[in-house]
Design a protein around this motif. Structure first.
Motif, short mmCIF file in Angstrom:
data_model
loop_
_atom_site.label_atom_id
_atom_site.label_comp_id
_atom_site.label_asym_id
_atom_site.label_seq_id
_atom_site.Cartn_x
_atom_site.Cartn_y
_atom_site.Cartn_z
N MET A 2 32.53 32.50 21.72
CA MET A 2 32.86 33.87 21.63
C MET A 2 32.42 34.49 22.78
N ASN A 3 33.17 35.57 22.95
CA ASN A 3 32.84 36.50 24.18
C ASN A 3 32.72 37.75 23.96
N ILE A 4 31.34 38.22 23.99
CA ILE A 4 30.82 39.48 23.22
C ILE A 4 30.35 40.43 24.48
N HIS A 8 23.97 36.36 18.22
CA HIS A 8 25.21 35.63 18.96
C HIS A 8 24.79 34.67 20.27
N LYS A 32 23.57 31.31 19.03
CA LYS A 32 24.75 30.61 18.37
C LYS A 32 25.51 29.94 19.81
N ASP A 34 26.92 32.16 22.07
CA ASP A 34 28.43 32.79 22.55
C ASP A 34 27.68 33.35 23.91
N ASN A 35 28.64 34.09 24.65
CA ASN A 35 28.36 34.62 26.06
C ASN A 35 28.46 36.11 25.58
N VAL A 36 27.22 36.54 25.93
CA VAL A 36 27.24 38.04 25.63
C VAL A 36 26.72 39.07 26.86
N ASP A 64 36.55 39.08 22.98
CA ASP A 64 36.93 39.20 21.68
C ASP A 64 36.11 39.93 20.83
N THR A 65 35.04 40.36 21.03
CA THR A 65 34.15 41.10 19.98
C THR A 65 33.61 42.23 20.70
#
Length: 208
Positions: free
Chosen positions: A1-3, A24, A27, A29-31, A100-101
């Motif tokens: 996911m891209n946060i 995130h 897990k 995810d890219n933050v 996406d978030t």
């Protein structure tokens, strides 16, 4: 996911949703964290409470602890505007990083910078499938925060406290009360869903 997490000032994201961001990161995810103002300010008598350099150094330290990428704009503290310039910058970032978030300020926050940050972020995120609003302060307003989604941060809570402690200048100003306040708040939110600690968000949009 891209946060993407957006805050008006250095410390807003940390107080409101850093536990979820830490999850995130863990897990994979890219933050990205974007702070919109330089975050330095003076009291009503003109005495400097926090310099821009202090705020930036503390923000970088907090971001390192979270493991996120920190980006900044340079708007003046207390003078952030809901305008096309800020919205376009956010739009570009969202598109380039395929976000996406999004986590953003609660739109009914009493602080004008927080309101403007929320308006700009929600406007720019109108095609993002998941947009969640957090609270980074808890002053009373005519509106009720309708928290309706919870994130279990039990395993991240100790790290969240270290993230908050990175903002030493602000902690000294509030006599370290933030530590107790957010520990209790996240414990209370955790109790609602049967875990030790949780962060609560109000949904703008949540597409599965």
């Amino acid at each position: 996911m891209n946060i993407l997490a957006v805050g008006a000032h250095f410390d807003d994201v940390e107080l409101g949703c850093s536990g979820s961001l830490i999850n995130h990161v863990r897990k994979g995810d890219n933050v990205t964290v974007l702070v919109l103002t330089n975050s330095g300010y003076a009291d009503p008598n003109g005495a400097v409470v926090r310099t821009d350099d202090e705020a930036l150094a503390e923000g970088r330290a907090a971001s390192d602890i979270m493991g996120v990428e920190l980006l900044t704009l340079n708007h003046r503290t207390f003078y952030l505007q809901f305008n096309e310039e800020t919205t376009l910058h956010l739009n570009k970032l969202i598109n380039e990083r395929n976000i996406d978030t999004v986590y953003c300020h609660w739109i009914h926050d009493l602080h004008r910078d927080h309101q403007a940050a929320a308006q700009s972020t929600i406007m720019a995120s109108r095609r993002v499938p998941r947009v969640l609003m957090y609270r980074s302060n808890h002053y009373d307003t005519p509106h009720t925060f309708a928290g309706n989604v919870y994130s279990d941060i039990s395993e991240a809570m100790a790290t969240k406290i270290e993230v908050i402690k990175a903002h030493r200048s602000e902690l000294e100003r509030v006599r370290y009360k933030w530590i107790d306040f957010f520990t209790r708040l996240n414990a209370n939110d955790g109790q609602k869903i049967g875990v030790d600690y949780a962060e609560c968000f109000e949904i703008v949009r949540y597409r599965i």
